[in-house]
Design an enzyme around this catalytic site. Sequence first.
Site, mmCIF file in Angstrom:
data_model
loop_
_atom_site.group_PDB
_atom_site.id
_atom_site.type_symbol
_atom_site.label_atom_id
_atom_site.label_comp_id
_atom_site.label_asym_id
_atom_site.label_seq_id
_atom_site.Cartn_x
_atom_site.Cartn_y
_atom_site.Cartn_z
ATOM 1 C CG HIS A 1 -5.959 1.813 5.665
ATOM 2 N ND1 HIS A 1 -5.768 2.776 5.774
ATOM 3 C CD2 HIS A 1 -4.784 0.404 5.127
ATOM 4 C CE1 HIS A 1 -4.028 2.277 6.325
ATOM 5 N NE2 HIS A 1 -3.676 1.573 6.144
ATOM 6 C CB SER B 1 4.971 -1.811 11.726
ATOM 7 O OG SER B 1 5.582 0.017 12.078
ATOM 8 C CD GLU C 1 -2.727 5.087 6.504
ATOM 9 O OE1 GLU C 1 -3.302 5.852 5.691
ATOM 10 O OE2 GLU C 1 -1.675 5.099 7.395
ATOM 11 C CG ASN D 1 -1.650 0.891 1.654
ATOM 12 O OD1 ASN D 1 -1.927 1.770 -0.036
ATOM 13 N ND2 ASN D 1 -2.329 1.496 2.476
ATOM 14 C CD1 TRP D 2 3.158 1.284 -2.952
ATOM 15 C CD2 TRP D 2 3.403 2.358 -5.031
ATOM 16 N NE1 TRP D 2 3.870 0.417 -3.624
ATOM 17 C CE2 TRP D 2 4.509 1.415 -4.958
ATOM 18 C CE3 TRP D 2 3.363 3.685 -5.347
ATOM 19 C CZ2 TRP D 2 4.912 0.876 -6.167
ATOM 20 C CZ3 TRP D 2 4.229 2.994 -6.568
ATOM 21 C CH2 TRP D 2 5.006 1.944 -7.511
ATOM 22 C CE LYS D 3 0.176 3.287 4.697
ATOM 23 N NZ LYS D 3 -0.092 3.584 6.365
ATOM 24 N N GLY E 1 4.840 1.818 4.726
ATOM 25 C CA GLY E 1 6.690 2.377 4.256
ATOM 26 C C GLY E 1 7.898 1.197 3.879
ATOM 27 N N GLY F 1 2.794 2.556 10.576
ATOM 28 C CA GLY F 1 3.485 3.455 10.455
ATOM 29 C C GLY F 1 3.844 3.982 11.894
ATOM 30 C CD GLU G 1 -3.472 -2.701 7.266
ATOM 31 O OE1 GLU G 1 -2.311 -3.050 6.753
ATOM 32 O OE2 GLU G 1 -4.289 -1.372 7.564
#
Length: 274
Positions: free
Chosen positions: A119, A237, A121, A31-33, A259, A197, A191
Amino acid sequence: MQIGNCLFAHLLICQFCYPMSTSRKKIAAGNWKMNTTLPEAQELFEAIVRMLPDVSHSTSVVVAPPYPFIPVASKLFRNQNNLFMAAQNCSSEEMGAFTGEVSAEMLRSLAVQYVILGHSERRKYFNETGDVIYRKLALSLKYSLRPICCVGESLKQREAGEQKDVVREQLEETAFMFDARQVGKIVIAYEPVWAIGTGKTATPEQAQDMHAHIRTLLTDRYGKEAAEGISILYGGSCNSRNAAELFKCKDIDGGLIGGASLKAEEFIAIAQSL
Ligand code: PGA
């Protein structure tokens, strides 16, 4: 424009042409965000394609770049059997006057195969509720996208010992709204919000405990065969140093990587741990 009830009634009885899987897939999803520019994305796509032969053919490598870069990757990913394109989100509406939205049907027309939904976020910064996530799931399934449905508790909820109830409730208002055939197309990602993160990974014991809980909930609702066919990914992470320990656990079928998916060597090393 709202999606009418009749659409959802239709979705609930909609038959899919794909058979229910009996053995579940191992998946490394990146997931590159909201990261990379076009040249950076291109370089990363090319590196992933170059290193793909180092990953077992039985592992699905899924890449979720920002929307604008999807067509670039589609060309490079063609003819790669175990490399799949994902979107990081889709609209909860089907089509029409929703400025700035991207529909499930548009993604399908770009040969996208997976879509990350729910997600934390999106829940936190864009106020996505269970109802919104459910509508996105329904549209994704209608357009034959495989949703990666994210669930997970906050630090406060874990400290209060509420994590299993929180995850059950999140599943009840999203993935569990569907019948066994449809749920078989959904990938679940656990998650824990406190691990995303932060560099703070769940221990393999904590992760396995939650994954087993999710599998039990699936078994209770859909039966053993259906539950055994659903991939449950861990996210938070995850990196090349901790992936192998996590992926050894019985109910962990792969990872949703943030990440660490922005470096091709790191992402491919994680995929190799599966
Ligand atoms: P992270 O993100 O690997 O950077 O913690 C995971 C995710 O948000 O999917």
